[in-house]
Design an enzyme around this catalytic site. Structure first.
Site, mmCIF file in Angstrom:
data_model
loop_
_atom_site.group_PDB
_atom_site.id
_atom_site.type_symbol
_atom_site.label_atom_id
_atom_site.label_comp_id
_atom_site.label_asym_id
_atom_site.label_seq_id
_atom_site.Cartn_x
_atom_site.Cartn_y
_atom_site.Cartn_z
ATOM 1 N N LYS A 37 1.278 -1.466 -0.102
ATOM 2 C CA LYS A 37 -0.608 -0.336 -0.096
ATOM 3 C C LYS A 37 1.000 1.447 0.105
ATOM 4 C CE LYS A 37 -0.156 -0.809 4.727
ATOM 5 N NZ LYS A 37 -1.467 -0.963 6.545
ATOM 6 N N TYR A 248 16.589 30.586 6.173
ATOM 7 C CA TYR A 248 15.980 31.127 6.442
ATOM 8 C C TYR A 248 15.879 31.599 8.095
ATOM 9 C CZ TYR A 248 12.444 30.734 2.081
ATOM 10 O OH TYR A 248 12.081 30.224 1.201
HETATM 11 C C1 LIG Z 1 0.139 -1.569 6.818
HETATM 12 C C2 LIG Z 1 -0.542 -3.268 7.376
HETATM 13 C C3 LIG Z 1 0.443 -4.337 7.249
HETATM 14 C C4 LIG Z 1 1.706 -3.998 7.198
HETATM 15 O O1 LIG Z 1 2.390 -2.675 8.367
HETATM 16 P P1 LIG Z 1 4.315 -3.169 8.565
HETATM 17 O O2 LIG Z 1 3.499 -2.314 10.661
HETATM 18 O O3 LIG Z 1 4.522 -2.065 7.879
HETATM 19 O O4 LIG Z 1 4.536 -4.389 8.431
HETATM 20 C C5 LIG Z 1 0.034 -4.876 7.906
HETATM 21 N N1 LIG Z 1 -1.852 -5.004 7.638
HETATM 22 C C6 LIG Z 1 -2.536 -4.923 7.880
HETATM 23 C C7 LIG Z 1 -3.920 -4.758 7.792
HETATM 24 C C8 LIG Z 1 -1.897 -3.586 7.841
HETATM 25 O O5 LIG Z 1 -2.290 -2.194 7.306
#
Ligand SMILES: *Cc1c(COP(=O)(O)O)cnc(C)c1O
Length: 348
Positions: A37, A248
């Site tokens: 994602k 800045y």
């Molecule tokens: C994002 C997510 C993961 C992965 O999590 P990490 O902490 O990045 O390993 C796994 N399961 C679900 C449901 C998630 O939303």
């Protein structure tokens, strides 16, 4: 303009990515999927998925149907799950996709039963985080009867904390759930959960951050290796007289005559202002600290004891665990905020 001329780049290490994926699966004694994602946490979901699929990964997770669509075709036999499930607005996209929705609420369950009877789906059950998912009671109420459930998931709230009793509590509820709701496979652990070992592996782990070099727990140190390096180009080198200020707000004053390099990197590239006072570029292993604030597109680094000329590429100190400690940002924020102004260069 093509990517290769951009003055900022991410150097990405595919061998480290695959080695991290393998280690997590071994640690949890379970097959490993991959959370891709948010464009694989900023690394590029298409490239990451292709490399992990080549290594044998068969389960991928995105947040939305737009992300599923952007991923394009996956190799034969690979599955894709859409974690945020099935809103009314998603039905057409879901029916046109090979991906499975992760059903999170009774309304989503009803929607899928009506829209695609008999077609496989995943189901998320909340075992204590109170984020997405059916309650255990809902999941066991008969609501799920008639669904073809491929993966039954739950998500750990505190897996990255050293000794949280939440982990065992959630695991216990998940084991109980597994005895009461039929599914092909069961999955509980993210990256940090996988580090907790085989008790948390079940049929599939779903790591994200640790694939990309994040260290979610102490157990991962020395095993999870870096995947991402930032390199920024020097746009100008300038001499700053003693007493002059840099940047800045004129927050940095040269105590003696010095040279600074102005680099093409700023907070619009996810290099946030929290790096002022603790960030650095690396020249021949030497830390050259930032001078003054982070601008939107630029930083200045102190060249004392080092040398650089216009056009050089300098590595930025971006080791995730220590950068998180120094800035108060999470390792997740450090990766997902990187933005789109980088050439993403995969080593071969
Ligand atoms: C994002 C997510 C993961 C992965 O999590 P990490 O902490 O990045 O390993 C796994 N399961 C679900 C449901 C998630 O939303």
């Amino acid at each position: 303009m093509t990517q290769e001329f951009l003055p900022l780049r991410l150097d990405l290490d595919p061998q480290a990515l695959v080695a991290n994926w393998r280690w997590l699966g071994e640690r949890a004694a379970a097959p490993a999927g991959a959370a891709v994602k948010a464009d694989a946490y900023g690394l590029g979901a298409v490239e990451v998925s292709r490399r992990l699929a080549d290594a044998g990964c068969r389960d991928f997770f995105v947040a939305t149907w737009a992300e599923a669509d952007a991923l394009g075709a996956l190799p034969f036999g690979a599955g894709l799950s859409v974690l945020h499930g099935l809103r009314e607005e998603d039905i057409a996209a879901a029916l046109a996709s090979r991906a499975r929705p992760v059903l999170n609420s009774p309304a989503m369950v009803a929607r899928w039963k009506a829209a695609a009877p008999g077609r496989p789906c995943d189901v998320m059950v909340d075992t204590g985080m109170n984020r997405l998912g059916l309650t255990v009671e809902e999941a066991c109420s008969g609501l799920l009867d008639g669904l073809e459930i491929d993966l039954l998931l739950s998500h750990l709230a505190c897996a990255d904390e050293p000794d949280s009793p939440m982990n065992e509590r959630q695991r216990g509820r998940f084991v109980d759930l597994r005895g009461r709701v039929a599914a092909k496979r069961y999955s509980l652990a993210n990256s940090a959960g996988a580090c907790l070992g085989p008790d948390y592996g079940f049929d599939l782990i779903r790591p994200g951050i640790a694939l990309y070099g994040g260290i979610p727990r102490a157990e991962a140190r020395g095993h999870i290796t870096r995947v991402v390096r930032i390199e920024a180009q020097v746009l100008q080198v300038r001499d700053v007289p003693a007493g002059d200020t840099v940047g800045y707000g004129a927050t940095f004053t040269a105590e003696r005559p010095m040279r600074v390099a102005i680099l093409n990197l700023g907070y619009a590239d996810g290099y946030l202002r929290a790096f002022a006072g603790n960030g650095a570029a690396l020249i021949d292993g030497r830390r050259c600290p930032l001078a003054g604030r982070v601008s939107m597109d630029l930083i200045a680094v102190d060249l004392t004891g080092a040398d650089a000329v216009e056009g050089d590429w300098l590595e930025i100190d971006y080791a995730l665990e220590s950068a998180a400690d120094r800035t108060g940002l999470s390792q997740y924020e450090l990766l997902t905020g990187l933005g789109c102004r980088y050439q993403r260069r995969w080593k071969e």
